[in-house]
Design a protein around this motif. Structure first.
Motif, PDB file in Angstrom:
ATOM      1  N   GLU A  61       0.827  -1.211   0.000  1.00 12.90           N
ATOM      2  CA  GLU A  61       0.000   0.000   0.000  1.00 12.90           C
ATOM      3  C   GLU A  61       0.854   1.251   0.000  1.00 12.90           C
ATOM      4  O   GLU A  61       0.490   2.260  -0.620  1.00 12.90           O
ATOM      5  N   ALA A  62       1.983   1.207   0.680  1.00 11.19           N
ATOM      6  CA  ALA A  62       2.893   2.359   0.674  1.00 11.19           C
ATOM      7  C   ALA A  62       3.397   2.618  -0.737  1.00 11.19           C
ATOM      8  O   ALA A  62       3.464   3.776  -1.182  1.00 11.19           O
ATOM      9  N   ASP A  63       3.739   1.563  -1.460  1.00  4.95           N
ATOM     10  CA  ASP A  63       4.255   1.739  -2.820  1.00  4.95           C
ATOM     11  C   ASP A  63       3.197   2.350  -3.729  1.00  4.95           C
ATOM     12  O   ASP A  63       3.494   3.229  -4.550  1.00  4.95           O
ATOM     13  N   LEU A  64       1.951   1.905  -3.578  1.00  3.82           N
ATOM     14  CA  LEU A  64       0.880   2.471  -4.396  1.00  3.82           C
ATOM     15  C   LEU A  64       0.689   3.951  -4.097  1.00  3.82           C
ATOM     16  O   LEU A  64       0.485   4.766  -5.014  1.00  3.82           O
ATOM     17  N   ALA A  65       0.764   4.322  -2.830  1.00  2.00           N
ATOM     18  CA  ALA A  65       0.631   5.739  -2.468  1.00  2.00           C
ATOM     19  C   ALA A  65       1.777   6.547  -3.053  1.00  2.00           C
ATOM     20  O   ALA A  65       1.567   7.651  -3.592  1.00  2.00           O
ATOM     21  N   VAL A  66       2.986   6.026  -2.963  1.00  2.00           N
ATOM     22  CA  VAL A  66       4.151   6.725  -3.515  1.00  2.00           C
ATOM     23  C   VAL A  66       4.012   6.858  -5.031  1.00  2.00           C
ATOM     24  O   VAL A  66       4.297   7.925  -5.607  1.00  2.00           O
ATOM     25  N   ASP A  67       3.575   5.795  -5.702  1.00  2.00           N
ATOM     26  CA  ASP A  67       3.367   5.854  -7.149  1.00  2.00           C
ATOM     27  C   ASP A  67       2.340   6.931  -7.519  1.00  2.00           C
ATOM     28  O   ASP A  67       2.548   7.715  -8.445  1.00  2.00           O
ATOM     29  N   ARG A  68       1.241   6.955  -6.792  1.00  2.00           N
ATOM     30  CA  ARG A  68       0.181   7.917  -7.096  1.00  2.00           C
ATOM     31  C   ARG A  68       0.670   9.346  -6.906  1.00  2.00           C
ATOM     32  O   ARG A  68       0.428  10.224  -7.751  1.00  2.00           O
TER      33      ARG A  68
END
Length: 485
Positions: A34-41
């Motif tokens: 979930e952290a990676d998805l937030a960073v990507d967004r």
């Protein structure tokens, strides 16, 4: 998690081989999915705002990321790590344009950001469990301000104290542990995103904007430091290990007290023997005690992994962060168990009071009384020590008087009254006399409880304020992403 290396999105030079599984961290990366998805967004929103990618492309990428989030980590195809697997899934969804999500970014700054993003929440969880333990210690202490118990040094009877004074000694230690966790949070919550591999990027990125969207308080400014530093893991794991040592000491005390019959742990925090039906074992606290070994071992492993690494990125770092996450999981659980054990324990007040008088534990009080009457403390110490040596337990007044006569040439009662000596020999009176700041006297403990409650409330406000800031950042990022629907 690694710097740019082989995989589905970088195919040609390194296509696989027996080391592929050894290199992969995809399974362990579930924690930062979930952290990676937030960073990507956040990164994609910034790229669009800066005109580095077109709004339409940004919308497609963000839509694909939403699909990846809904499908979950388990749906990702095999890959070197979660970062590569997510990018591969996006490209599979929308085509080559999905590769633009990695513009002006390396996996080095990406993973460093993901680790900080996840760890800051874990630190708040850990701090919150210490607050619960402090509340329990204070609540139990408030019920036992006059429950006299033996105090020990070297595990020998030393001076009488109270259950409240004893418990608040641990509250003080746990309060410092809370402080260390919150201090660590401050340095964890800085954004490395935008540092790229380590040398920055020629693209006109807005690092402050991604930090804002992700709820970071500021930047790790130097790009080489941002991509390679893992001292934030050390600090966090060190704070957790320190707290685990505090828990271990409390657990050890309670195990010993249970053995002596001073405290009865609730059945929910005990177990019985598989063969000896009369047994009631303090198993949960024994496991709490062992968690210190796990946390300290993780800290040692992390220190050793990081020792002597050259700047900037090295693949050793892939094995660094699990030590921090393992420590936070173990220590949070141990703190919750300890709080529950203390909250539900029964203190055996009569047994404690009886034990408080054992071993001439009031000896220091008698010596203090003589010193307050004008004798040099060393002389008073000699009198009381000699009287203790001549007695099987607490000396009677006649023995104390005879020894005083032998040491100073006059009667004990030329210096102090019989009533004063009898009070000094009484554990309850001895405790009541020790009313200096931080002492065990009920009045001193009541004042300490007021301070403790204020400290817990202040730290709770800090945790809540930080949680609110992170929630606000998530909402802000959601609003910005929605603009590209």
């Amino acid at each position: 998690m690694s710097e740019d290396a082989p995989g589905a999105v970088r195919r040609d030079r390194f296509s696989g081989g027996p080391a592929r599984g050894f290199l992969s961290s995809l399974a362990s990366d579930a924690r930062i999915f979930e952290a990676d998805l937030a960073v990507d967004r956040a990164h994609v929103v910034m790229l669009a705002e800066q005109g580095i990618v077109e709004d339409a492309v940004a919308g497609e990428i963000l839509g694909a990321l939403a699909a990846v989030a809904e499908a979950g980590h388990s749906s990702l195809s095999d890959g070197e790590d979660v970062h590569e697997a997510i990018e591969t899934a996006v490209i599979a969804e929308i085509g080559a344009a999905g590769g633009k999500m990695h513009t002006a970014r390396s996996r080095n700054d990406e993973v460093a950001t993901c680790l900080r993003y996840r760890l800051r929440g874990d630190l708040l969880d850990a701090a919150e469990t210490t607050l619960r333990l402090r509340e329990v210690l204070a609540e139990t202490a408030a019920e036992h301000t006059e429950t006299v118990m033996p105090g020990y040094t070297h595990l020998q009877p030393a001076q009488p104290t109270t259950v409240a004074h004893y418990l608040l000694s641990y509250e003080s230690a746990v309060a410092r542990d809370t402080g260390r966790l919150l201090d660590a949070y401050s340095r964890v919550n800085e954004s490395p995103l935008g540092a790229a591999a380590f040398a920055g990027t020629p693209f006109d990125v807005d690092r402050e904007r991604t930090a804002e969207l992700l709820g970071f308080d500021g930047l790790v400014e130097n790009s080489m430091d941002a991509a390679s530093a893992r001292d934030f893991l050390l600090e966090a794991t060190g704070a957790l290990a320190t707290h685990a040592v505090t828990l271990s000491g409390l657990a050890e005390d309670l195990v010993v007290f249970a053995n002596k019959g001073y405290v009865d742990l609730a059945d929910d925090y005990s177990s019985t023997s598989s063969i000896m039906p009369q047994k009631k074992n303090p198993d949960t606290l024994e496991l709490v005690r062992s968690v210190a070994g796990d946390a300290v071992g993780g800290l040692s492993a992390l220190l050793t992994t990081l020792k002597g690494l050259p700047r900037a990125y090295n693949r050793d770092l892939q094995n660094a962060h699990p030590h921090a996450f393992d420590a936070v999981d173990a220590v949070v659980e141990a703190t919750e168990v300890t709080a529950g054990a203390v909250a539900t324990a029964t203190w055996e007040t009569q047994a404690l009071r009886d034990a408080a008088a054992e071993g001439f534990a009031t000896a220091t009080g008698v010596a203090d009384l003589l010193a307050m009457a004008g004798l040099p403390f060393r002389t008073a110490h000699e009198i009381v020590a000699e009287a203790a040596a001549e007695s099987a337990g607490t000396p009677d007044l006649a023995t104390l008087d005879a020894v005083t006569e032998a040491v100073v040439g006059d009667s004990l009662f030329d210096h102090v009254s019989r009533d004063a000596v009898e009070r000094a020999l009484d554990p309850v009176e001895s405790v009541a006399s020790r009313d200096s700041v931080g002492g065990p006297a009920p009045a001193a403990v009541s004042a300490a409880l007021d301070t403790v409650r204020g400290g817990v409330a202040e730290d709770a406000e800090t945790v809540e304020r930080r949680r609110t800031a992170l929630a606000d950042a998530r909402a802000r990022l959601d609003r910005e992403v929605a603009r590209y629907d």
